[in-house]
Design a protein around this motif. Structure first.
Motif, PDB file in Angstrom:
ATOM      1  N   PRO A  47      -1.485 -11.252   8.501  1.00 36.66           N
ATOM      2  CA  PRO A  47      -2.508 -10.228   8.772  1.00 36.66           C
ATOM      3  C   PRO A  47      -1.992  -8.807   8.565  1.00 36.66           C
ATOM      4  CG  PRO A  47      -2.569 -11.944  10.441  1.00 36.66           C
ATOM      5  CD  PRO A  47      -1.369 -12.226   9.617  1.00 36.66           C
ATOM      6  N   ARG A  48      -0.743  -8.573   8.979  1.00 34.72           N
ATOM      7  CA  ARG A  48      -0.203  -7.215   8.826  1.00 34.72           C
ATOM      8  C   ARG A  48      -0.034  -6.869   7.348  1.00 34.72           C
ATOM      9  NH1 ARG A  48       5.376  -4.848  11.591  1.00 34.72           N
ATOM     10  NH2 ARG A  48       5.115  -2.692  10.820  1.00 34.72           N
ATOM     11  N   ALA A  49       0.501  -7.816   6.560  1.00 36.25           N
ATOM     12  CA  ALA A  49       0.683  -7.563   5.129  1.00 36.25           C
ATOM     13  C   ALA A  49      -0.665  -7.360   4.452  1.00 36.25           C
ATOM     14  CB  ALA A  49       1.427  -8.722   4.491  1.00 36.25           C
ATOM     15  N   ALA A  50      -1.677  -8.145   4.867  1.00 37.92           N
ATOM     16  CA  ALA A  50      -3.006  -8.005   4.283  1.00 37.92           C
ATOM     17  C   ALA A  50      -3.582  -6.624   4.561  1.00 37.92           C
ATOM     18  CB  ALA A  50      -3.932  -9.089   4.822  1.00 37.92           C
ATOM     19  N   ARG A  51      -3.359  -6.142   5.797  1.00 38.46           N
ATOM     20  CA  ARG A  51      -3.875  -4.797   6.135  1.00 38.46           C
ATOM     21  C   ARG A  51      -3.207  -3.737   5.284  1.00 38.46           C
ATOM     22  NH1 ARG A  51      -3.428  -6.710  11.458  1.00 38.46           N
ATOM     23  NH2 ARG A  51      -1.497  -5.526  11.745  1.00 38.46           N
ATOM     24  N   TRP A  52      -1.890  -3.824   5.108  1.00 39.78           N
ATOM     25  CA  TRP A  52      -1.176  -2.806   4.340  1.00 39.78           C
ATOM     26  C   TRP A  52      -1.565  -2.835   2.862  1.00 39.78           C
ATOM     27  CZ3 TRP A  52       1.013   1.403   5.856  1.00 39.78           C
ATOM     28  CH2 TRP A  52       1.533   1.502   7.155  1.00 39.78           C
TER      29      TRP A  52
ATOM     30  N   VAL B 286      -6.243 -11.050   0.002  1.00 40.14           N
ATOM     31  CA  VAL B 286      -4.807 -11.255   0.179  1.00 40.14           C
ATOM     32  C   VAL B 286      -4.541 -12.209   1.335  1.00 40.14           C
ATOM     33  CG1 VAL B 286      -2.639 -10.091   0.803  1.00 40.14           C
ATOM     34  CG2 VAL B 286      -4.198  -9.016  -0.828  1.00 40.14           C
ATOM     35  N   ALA B 287      -5.326 -12.089   2.401  1.00 40.26           N
ATOM     36  CA  ALA B 287      -5.144 -12.978   3.548  1.00 40.26           C
ATOM     37  C   ALA B 287      -5.435 -14.434   3.178  1.00 40.26           C
ATOM     38  CB  ALA B 287      -6.059 -12.526   4.689  1.00 40.26           C
TER      39      ALA B 287
ATOM     40  N   ALA C  22      -4.747  -0.363  -1.476  1.00 35.56           N
ATOM     41  CA  ALA C  22      -5.847  -0.402  -2.442  1.00 35.56           C
ATOM     42  C   ALA C  22      -6.836   0.731  -2.186  1.00 35.56           C
ATOM     43  CB  ALA C  22      -6.558  -1.752  -2.355  1.00 35.56           C
ATOM     44  N   GLY C  23      -7.123   0.982  -0.908  1.00 29.04           N
ATOM     45  CA  GLY C  23      -8.030   2.085  -0.584  1.00 29.04           C
ATOM     46  C   GLY C  23      -7.473   3.427  -1.010  1.00 29.04           C
ATOM     47  N   LEU C  24      -6.153   3.604  -0.786  1.00 30.63           N
ATOM     48  CA  LEU C  24      -5.508   4.858  -1.204  1.00 30.63           C
ATOM     49  C   LEU C  24      -5.552   5.012  -2.722  1.00 30.63           C
ATOM     50  CD1 LEU C  24      -3.866   7.385  -0.542  1.00 30.63           C
ATOM     51  CD2 LEU C  24      -1.793   5.969  -0.620  1.00 30.63           C
ATOM     52  N   ALA C  25      -5.298   3.898  -3.424  1.00 33.69           N
ATOM     53  CA  ALA C  25      -5.320   3.944  -4.891  1.00 33.69           C
ATOM     54  C   ALA C  25      -6.711   4.310  -5.405  1.00 33.69           C
ATOM     55  CB  ALA C  25      -4.879   2.601  -5.466  1.00 33.69           C
ATOM     56  N   VAL C  26      -7.738   3.718  -4.801  1.00 34.68           N
ATOM     57  CA  VAL C  26      -9.114   4.045  -5.206  1.00 34.68           C
ATOM     58  C   VAL C  26      -9.408   5.515  -4.944  1.00 34.68           C
ATOM     59  CG1 VAL C  26     -11.550   3.633  -4.684  1.00 34.68           C
ATOM     60  CG2 VAL C  26      -9.975   1.707  -4.909  1.00 34.68           C
TER      61      VAL C  26
END
Length: 572
Positions: A170-175, A163-164, A180-184
């Protein structure tokens, strides 16, 4: 040296995670109601270890949010300085020594706790090899969970980088990465839970089609599945075939008691024998009619556990006491283990019990009063909850039965829960007294019913209940409130005599201990946990008097009942 230096940096950056992991693993090893197999205990500790590690990430995130919201504006974060090699070695050695010292000291404490719990429930102590197995199990579980969590973190980081590169801040990329991690994680949990439930269903469906060793098709007309029965042997289900094809014959009963006996009536309808609980109940009544069940001295309506299992000691005890002049009627409402039945259809056991009892009662009530059999009801665990749910309350139960015996009732059973809450002042929750025992009494070991003294009117209701049974005490209120069965030390009456004084109420943790204890609650000797085989003879002898057995005959029957193989019913 480079490895130690990298380890020191990792400790510096993840010390909150490590402390949380150590704390939760330590809590997982605190004593509970029943001892746990060493490998299982290690698995739980490893699971809690990695859950604690992930909890550390959540706490760090909350700390950063709080700092940004309530704290002063922080300067731009500077890169952390590299830890000098000598400092890395010193830090690594200090941390390593501390962890080893803690592991040795706390491990010795855990060993003493577990052996105390084992001694209280009359089990052999665990030695060093047993705890080595627990330690290795914990490491293996922790490593597996760590690998899963690292994989999820890798997905999160990969998504953030992609995404970055596409121009996101950077903030949007982290979120986006966190999302994605939560979805996985959600998908992984859903897949694991769904696959687990499908596997359980397939396993138990396959088991239901099997026949337990020693369960042969009956040839006598008094059993369902016999050539004379309208209910076919293959349709009774695994536990129905064990019930109809097992138990003592008239010859067995006569040899044990030294008196004449008749063939007991055992009637059972499997899950496939009738499209609804009402249809199966009608089939059971027809079977009772055919087998002569309404002509016996005692007619027992029994509700099985989720898979259809009926405790063989409880049924055989009644048959020995009354010389086989008994009829037991039951039917299957599921082939799943009790916990699955309870989670996904909590009213199913009560609906099935009500349909069967009402059908039997209607036919029984139409008989002349002087020729009716004595009508009794019984249930174990989920079966106890289901059969109690057939009645509007204590008065209704006593008015429509001659005796009731319920074993290991779950915490939300009624009227059990109301009776517990309204027990006589001063009586303990694990063996209460209600209205001086005039109608209802509790028993943990043989003889407890009689110790109360005073009049015990008929009809009688008896509960078989242990202070160390997690199924009886699993109540959501335990998450936030100290339970009465942990009010104080055993010496002052604050808990049952077989409950360890080392067990402490810990908000949330104690409830989780009860959940895991349920899985091994029958892997203990009788008189403890969810194992009640040795108390069935005295239970029936007291709630249904009139059997005429001498104390010598009761002792012989007791010795026979204690040798019955229960086929390892932990998952039934």
């Amino acid at each position: 040296m480079r490895l130690l230096q990298s380890g020191a940096v990792y400790l510096r950056d993840n010390w909150i995670n490590l402390l949380c992991a150590l704390a939760l693993a330590s809590l997982a090893l605190t004593p509970s109601l029943v001892p746990r197999p060493t490998v299982f205990q290690g698995f739980l500790a490893g699971l809690w270890l990695m859950l604690g590690f992930q909890l550390g990430f959540a706490l760090r995130g909350l700390g950063r949010v709080a700092a940004r919201r309530f704290g002063p504006v922080a300067p731009r974060r500077q890169p952390r300085a590299t830890v000098p090699p000598r400092s890395a070695v010193r830090l690594g050695l200090m941390v390593g020594a501390g962890v080893v010292a803690y592991a040795v000291g706390y491990g010795a404490l855990v060993m003493s706790w577990q052996n105390e719990v084992r001694a209280l429930v009359e089990m052999e102590p665990i030695d060093g090899p047993g705890y080595l197995a627990a330690f290795l199990s914990m490491l293996a579980t922790g490593a597996l969970c760590f690998g899963i969590f690292r994989g999820i973190s890798g997905v999160r980081a990969l998504v953030s980088r992609v995404v970055a590169r596409r121009g996101a801040s950077p903030r949007a990329a982290r979120w986006v990465g966190r999302g994605a991690g939560l979805a996985v994680t959600v998908v992984l949990v859903a897949v694991l839970v769904g696959a687990g439930l499908v596997a359980v269903g397939q396993i138990y469906e396959g088991r239901d089609a099997q026949t337990l060793a020693g369960s042969g098709q009956p040839t006598v007309a008094t059993r369902s599945g016999s050539p004379q029965s309208a209910l076919e042997w293959d349709g009774l289900g695994r536990q129905g075939r064990a019930f109809a094809g097992g138990g003592p014959s008239a010859a067995n009963i006569g040899a044990v008691t030294g008196t004449s006996a008749v063939e007991p009536v055992r009637v059972y309808a499997g899950l496939s024998q009738g499209a609804s609980v009402v249809e199966r109940a009608d089939l059971v009544v027809e079977e009772l009619e055919r087998a002569g069940g309404f002509d016996r001295e005692v007619l027992l309506v029994a509700t099985p556990t989720g898979s259809g299992w009926l405790e063989p000691q409880a049924i055989a005890s009644l048959e020995y006491l009354y010389g086989g002049d008994t009829a037991t009627a039951s039917m299957q409402y599921s082939f799943q283990p009790s916990w699955v039945s309870f989670l996904f259809d909590p009213e199913l056991a009560a609906d099935s019990s009500r349909a069967l009892f009402d059908a039997v009662y209607e036919r029984w009530e139409g008989l002349p009063e002087d020729t009716r059999p004595r009508l009794a009801v019984y249930g174990l665990s989920l079966g106890a909850q289901g059969m109690q749910g057939s009645f509007a309350g204590l008065a209704d139960l006593l008015s429509r039965t001659d005796a009731a015996l319920f074993t290991g009732p779950p915490a939300n059973s009624q009227p059990w829960r109301t009776l517990q809450e309204n027990r006589d002042a001063g009586s303990p929750v694990w063996q209460p007294t209600y209205q001086q025992g005039r109608d209802v009494r509790w028993q943990s070991k043989p003889g407890d019913f009689g110790q109360l003294g005073g009049e015990w009117r008929q009809p009688r209701l008896g509960y078989l209940q242990h202070a160390t049974d997690p199924i009886t005490w699993l109540d959501p209120a335990v998450m936030i409130q100290r339970p009465e069965w942990l009010a104080g030390p055993a010496a002052t009456g604050g808990r049952g005599a077989d409950v360890s004084d080392s067990m402490r109420w810990i908000p949330g943790v104690t409830f989780l201990h009860l959940v895991t204890d349920m899985l091994v609650s029958e892997a203990v000797p009788p008189n403890h946990g969810h194992n009640f085989g040795d108390v069935a003879v005295d239970g029936w002898a007291q709630v249904l008097p009139g059997h005429g057995r001498s104390s010598e005959q009761l002792a012989v029957i007791q010795s026979v009942i204690e040798r019955i193989d229960t086929h390892d019913p932990i998952w039934e």
